[in-house]
Design a protein around this motif. Structure first.
Motif, PDB file in Angstrom:
ATOM      1  N   THR A 172     -16.843  -4.662   5.859  1.00 15.44           N
ATOM      2  CA  THR A 172     -15.810  -4.143   4.955  1.00 15.44           C
ATOM      3  C   THR A 172     -14.973  -5.211   4.287  1.00 15.44           C
ATOM      4  O   THR A 172     -14.190  -4.892   3.393  1.00 15.44           O
ATOM      5  CB  THR A 172     -14.863  -3.167   5.691  1.00 15.44           C
ATOM      6  OG1 THR A 172     -14.178  -3.869   6.737  1.00 15.44           O
ATOM      7  CG2 THR A 172     -15.622  -1.977   6.248  1.00 15.44           C
ATOM      8  N   GLU A 200     -14.883  -9.084   2.466  1.00 13.42           N
ATOM      9  CA  GLU A 200     -15.579 -10.292   1.997  1.00 13.42           C
ATOM     10  C   GLU A 200     -15.101 -11.528   2.744  1.00 13.42           C
ATOM     11  O   GLU A 200     -15.840 -12.493   2.876  1.00 13.42           O
ATOM     12  CB  GLU A 200     -15.385 -10.475   0.490  1.00 13.42           C
ATOM     13  CG  GLU A 200     -16.295  -9.592  -0.313  1.00 13.42           C
ATOM     14  CD  GLU A 200     -16.341  -9.989  -1.772  1.00 13.42           C
ATOM     15  OE1 GLU A 200     -17.167 -10.867  -2.122  1.00 13.42           O
ATOM     16  OE2 GLU A 200     -15.559  -9.418  -2.535  1.00 13.42           O
ATOM     17  N   ALA A 207     -18.709   3.331   4.983  1.00 17.55           N
ATOM     18  CA  ALA A 207     -19.598   2.964   3.874  1.00 17.55           C
ATOM     19  C   ALA A 207     -20.099   1.525   4.032  1.00 17.55           C
ATOM     20  O   ALA A 207     -19.444   0.693   4.655  1.00 17.55           O
ATOM     21  CB  ALA A 207     -18.860   3.107   2.553  1.00 17.55           C
ATOM     22  N   MET A 208     -21.244   1.266   3.472  1.00 14.41           N
ATOM     23  CA  MET A 208     -21.806  -0.089   3.495  1.00 14.41           C
ATOM     24  C   MET A 208     -21.046  -0.966   2.508  1.00 14.41           C
ATOM     25  O   MET A 208     -20.407  -0.466   1.586  1.00 14.41           O
ATOM     26  CB  MET A 208     -23.293  -0.043   3.141  1.00 14.41           C
ATOM     27  CG  MET A 208     -24.155   0.654   4.197  1.00 14.41           C
ATOM     28  SD  MET A 208     -23.989  -0.074   5.840  1.00 14.41           S
ATOM     29  CE  MET A 208     -24.804  -1.630   5.621  1.00 14.41           C
ATOM     30  N   PRO A 209     -21.125  -2.292   2.684  1.00 14.26           N
ATOM     31  CA  PRO A 209     -20.354  -3.191   1.828  1.00 14.26           C
ATOM     32  C   PRO A 209     -20.836  -3.164   0.385  1.00 14.26           C
ATOM     33  O   PRO A 209     -22.003  -2.893   0.106  1.00 14.26           O
ATOM     34  CB  PRO A 209     -20.600  -4.571   2.448  1.00 14.26           C
ATOM     35  CG  PRO A 209     -21.866  -4.437   3.201  1.00 14.26           C
ATOM     36  CD  PRO A 209     -21.931  -3.008   3.656  1.00 14.26           C
ATOM     37  N   ASP A 210     -19.904  -3.466  -0.518  1.00 17.07           N
ATOM     38  CA  ASP A 210     -20.262  -3.599  -1.928  1.00 17.07           C
ATOM     39  C   ASP A 210     -20.324  -5.071  -2.324  1.00 17.07           C
ATOM     40  O   ASP A 210     -20.145  -5.425  -3.466  1.00 17.07           O
ATOM     41  CB  ASP A 210     -19.290  -2.817  -2.807  1.00 17.07           C
ATOM     42  CG  ASP A 210     -17.848  -3.265  -2.647  1.00 17.07           C
ATOM     43  OD1 ASP A 210     -17.585  -4.164  -1.823  1.00 17.07           O
ATOM     44  OD2 ASP A 210     -16.992  -2.723  -3.358  1.00 17.07           O
ATOM     45  N   PHE A 211     -20.565  -5.935  -1.333  1.00 16.36           N
ATOM     46  CA  PHE A 211     -20.712  -7.366  -1.553  1.00 16.36           C
ATOM     47  C   PHE A 211     -21.913  -7.832  -0.740  1.00 16.36           C
ATOM     48  O   PHE A 211     -22.375  -7.138   0.160  1.00 16.36           O
ATOM     49  CB  PHE A 211     -19.436  -8.127  -1.169  1.00 16.36           C
ATOM     50  CG  PHE A 211     -18.929  -7.810   0.210  1.00 16.36           C
ATOM     51  CD1 PHE A 211     -19.396  -8.505   1.316  1.00 16.36           C
ATOM     52  CD2 PHE A 211     -17.996  -6.805   0.410  1.00 16.36           C
ATOM     53  CE1 PHE A 211     -18.942  -8.197   2.588  1.00 16.36           C
ATOM     54  CE2 PHE A 211     -17.526  -6.499   1.678  1.00 16.36           C
ATOM     55  CZ  PHE A 211     -18.002  -7.194   2.770  1.00 16.36           C
ATOM     56  N   SER A 212     -22.406  -9.016  -1.061  1.00 21.28           N
ATOM     57  CA  SER A 212     -23.616  -9.528  -0.423  1.00 21.28           C
ATOM     58  C   SER A 212     -23.338 -10.067   0.983  1.00 21.28           C
ATOM     59  O   SER A 212     -22.340 -10.735   1.218  1.00 21.28           O
ATOM     60  CB  SER A 212     -24.214 -10.651  -1.270  1.00 21.28           C
ATOM     61  OG  SER A 212     -25.312 -11.241  -0.596  1.00 21.28           O
TER      62      SER A 212
END
Length: 152
Positions: A115, A117, A134-139
């Motif tokens: 969650t 960065e 929810a899954m991350p929206d970053f790599s």
């Protein structure tokens, strides 16, 4: 602020270990594991500050064992803020730290990875469970994670 201990490392070139115990543990619970993983590394070990029937935890859960996601988010934020402050105080780089978590501690470390960065990017997690968040929206491409003996 969560109770913690810091043990300076004999080799400052090694990444520091951030220890996060399981339910009922404390800041001393994973010290022997840290000694096995990296005996010369610095150690920052926390005690969860959420009581559950007299046992220390890092975040609350419901009676059925499912995670209180609001508590998980709040406590993850507190953990990362406190870890960042202590990294400055004890002069180590948070981005180099390896989170070592067991059960409840593994779950909060996993949540920080997924969650934030600026969360942990290296971790050894024993008995972590999916939180349902929810899954991350970053790599996570640069992350090195070991879950119960498997590298991801």
């Amino acid at each position: 602020m969560m109770e913690h201990i810091f043990i300076p490392g004999k080799n400052p070139a090694l990444p520091p270990l951030v220890l996060l115990h399981g339910t009922g543990g404390d800041e001393h619970s994973l010290l022997q594991i840290a000694e096995l993983i990296a005996p010369d590394a610095a150690v920052l070990a926390f005690r969860g500050d959420v009581p559950e029937q007299g046992a220390n935890r890092f975040f609350t859960r419901y009676m059925d064992g499912s995670f209180d996601l609001e508590s998980l988010a709040e406590k993850t934020e507190q953990l990362m803020v406190q870890t960042a402050k202590l990294a400055t105080e004890y002069d180590f780089r948070l981005e180099n730290a390896i989170a070592v978590g067991y059960s409840n501690g593994a779950n909060i470390a996993a949540n920080a990875i997924l969650t934030r960065e600026d969360g942990f990017r290296k971790a050894i997690l024993f008995h972590a469970m999916p939180s349902g968040a929810a899954m991350p929206d970053f790599s996570l491409a640069s992350a090195t994670l070991f879950f119960d003996g498997r590298c991801k």
